[in-house]
Design a protein around this motif. Structure first.
Motif, PDB file in Angstrom:
ATOM      1  N   ARG A   1      23.838   1.503  22.100  1.00 53.05           N
ATOM      2  CA  ARG A   1      24.083   1.565  23.537  1.00 53.05           C
ATOM      3  C   ARG A   1      25.026   0.461  24.005  1.00 53.05           C
ATOM      4  O   ARG A   1      25.684   0.606  25.036  1.00 53.05           O
ATOM      5  CB  ARG A   1      22.757   1.483  24.297  1.00 53.05           C
ATOM      6  N   ALA A   2      25.078  -0.627  23.243  1.00 54.83           N
ATOM      7  CA  ALA A   2      25.985  -1.710  23.607  1.00 54.83           C
ATOM      8  C   ALA A   2      27.439  -1.321  23.364  1.00 54.83           C
ATOM      9  O   ALA A   2      28.354  -1.946  23.900  1.00 54.83           O
ATOM     10  CB  ALA A   2      25.641  -2.978  22.822  1.00 54.83           C
ATOM     11  N   GLY A   3      27.646  -0.303  22.529  1.00 49.53           N
ATOM     12  CA  GLY A   3      29.003   0.156  22.269  1.00 49.53           C
ATOM     13  C   GLY A   3      29.799  -0.750  21.358  1.00 49.53           C
ATOM     14  O   GLY A   3      31.033  -0.687  21.328  1.00 49.53           O
ATOM     15  N   ILE A   4      29.118  -1.591  20.577  1.00 47.38           N
ATOM     16  CA  ILE A   4      29.809  -2.524  19.676  1.00 47.38           C
ATOM     17  C   ILE A   4      29.987  -1.874  18.299  1.00 47.38           C
ATOM     18  O   ILE A   4      29.231  -0.979  17.920  1.00 47.38           O
ATOM     19  CB  ILE A   4      29.013  -3.831  19.515  1.00 47.38           C
ATOM     20  N   PRO A   5      30.982  -2.301  17.528  1.00 50.60           N
ATOM     21  CA  PRO A   5      31.121  -1.788  16.162  1.00 50.60           C
ATOM     22  C   PRO A   5      30.009  -2.361  15.273  1.00 50.60           C
ATOM     23  O   PRO A   5      29.725  -3.552  15.320  1.00 50.60           O
ATOM     24  CB  PRO A   5      32.493  -2.307  15.721  1.00 50.60           C
ATOM     25  N   TYR A   6      29.367  -1.495  14.504  1.00 55.27           N
ATOM     26  CA  TYR A   6      28.301  -1.968  13.620  1.00 55.27           C
ATOM     27  C   TYR A   6      28.160  -1.046  12.428  1.00 55.27           C
ATOM     28  O   TYR A   6      28.627   0.099  12.437  1.00 55.27           O
ATOM     29  CB  TYR A   6      26.976  -2.083  14.379  1.00 55.27           C
TER      30      TYR A   6
END
Length: 282
Positions: A29-34
């Motif tokens: 939900r944070a929209g960060i690459p992971y």
């Protein structure tokens, strides 16, 4: 920080448990690459492995890289069953070498997240923080606690190379975890619906007496531990290491905190010995 320091996305370590599910969803939900990794301990319940595989399949369809990490010990592939004979004693609450080898040795020089929470134990509350930096020099280890100082930040920069850890739900209670899972209708490991409070390695000493139920449900794992104990005793005898364990059953009983091996001091023995030797402890 992960991209700047390592040039790689944040790594979500997914054990297949409820905590992993929550912080994986937070990252999404944070929209960060992971990326997502599961450390293959070889002692997880089949349901956990199937659940992780299904989860990885869904994530990969979304373009997220997922992989299983297979443990290495002394340069060679290792399992729980081959590790015990090499260590020459079963893993215990105080000597959990299994976690170190099968889980913690992976992902060096990466920024990872874990589901460590203060509510899980007093030791974690006193020794774990929201941001952790591990280096070979213990004096340079950094732990930033989640205190109420307005000057503190969730992350504080440190460019010393080493494994960095983010514990995004460190201050969550169990009820917070389950409230989030149910309110967001997240698919969780089916073992929780079968009365399991934790979904780690089967036979983990941290599960206490619940291990009896685990071994009733999964007798194959109990037999695997017995075989590992037999191989361990063979090495102990070959190296002529003194031991009070006569056979694998004796090791298992001691490991399950049932019986004291013959020749090992018990509490009432110590009290008698102390009365006979009053000066030795002064």
């Amino acid at each position: 920080m992960s991209l700047r320091i390592y040039g790689e996305p944040l790594v979500i370590t997914d054990s297949g448990g409820k905590d992993s599910l929550v912080y994986r969803e937070i990252a999404r939900r944070a929209g960060i690459p992971y990326e997502v990794v599961h450390n293959l301990t070889t002692a997880d319940a089949p349901e956990t492995v199937y659940y992780v595989r299904d989860t990885f399949k869904r994530l990969e369809e979304q373009g997220i890289r997922c992989w299983f990490h297979k443990p290495i010990y002394k340069g060679k592939p290792v399992t729980m069953w081959s590790l015990i004979p090499q260590k020459k004693f079963p893993p215990t609450r105080l000597q959990r070498y299994c976690c170190q080898v099968l889980k913690e040795e992976s992902l060096k020089d990466r920024f990872i997240t874990t589901g460590v929470r203060w509510a899980e134990s007093l030791k974690r509350k006193n020794n774990r923080g929201i941001f952790e930096n591990f280096t070979t020099d213990k004096s340079k280890k950094i732990i930033l606690n989640n205190d109420n100082d307005e000057k503190r930040m969730l992350f504080e920069a440190c460019t010393i190379k080493g494994k960095r850890i983010c514990n995004p739900i460190i201050d969550w209670q169990d009820r917070d975890v389950w409230d989030y899972i149910r309110s967001e209708r997240l698919p969780f490991n089916p073992l929780y619906e079968n009365g399991f409070f934790r979904v780690g390695c089967l036979g983990c000493p941290m599960a206490g007496k619940r291990r009896y139920r685990e071994f009733r449900l999964y007798p194959t794992y109990k037999r695997a531990y017995f075989r590992a104990f037999e191989k361990m005793l063979e090495i102990i005898r070959k190296e002529q290491i003194p031991t009070g364990w006569k056979d694998a059953q004796a090791v298992f009983d001691w490991w399950m905190e049932e019986e004291t091996p013959e020749g090992q001091m018990q509490l009432f023995d110590f009290d008698s010995w102390k009365k006979e030797n009053p000066d030795i402890l002064t």
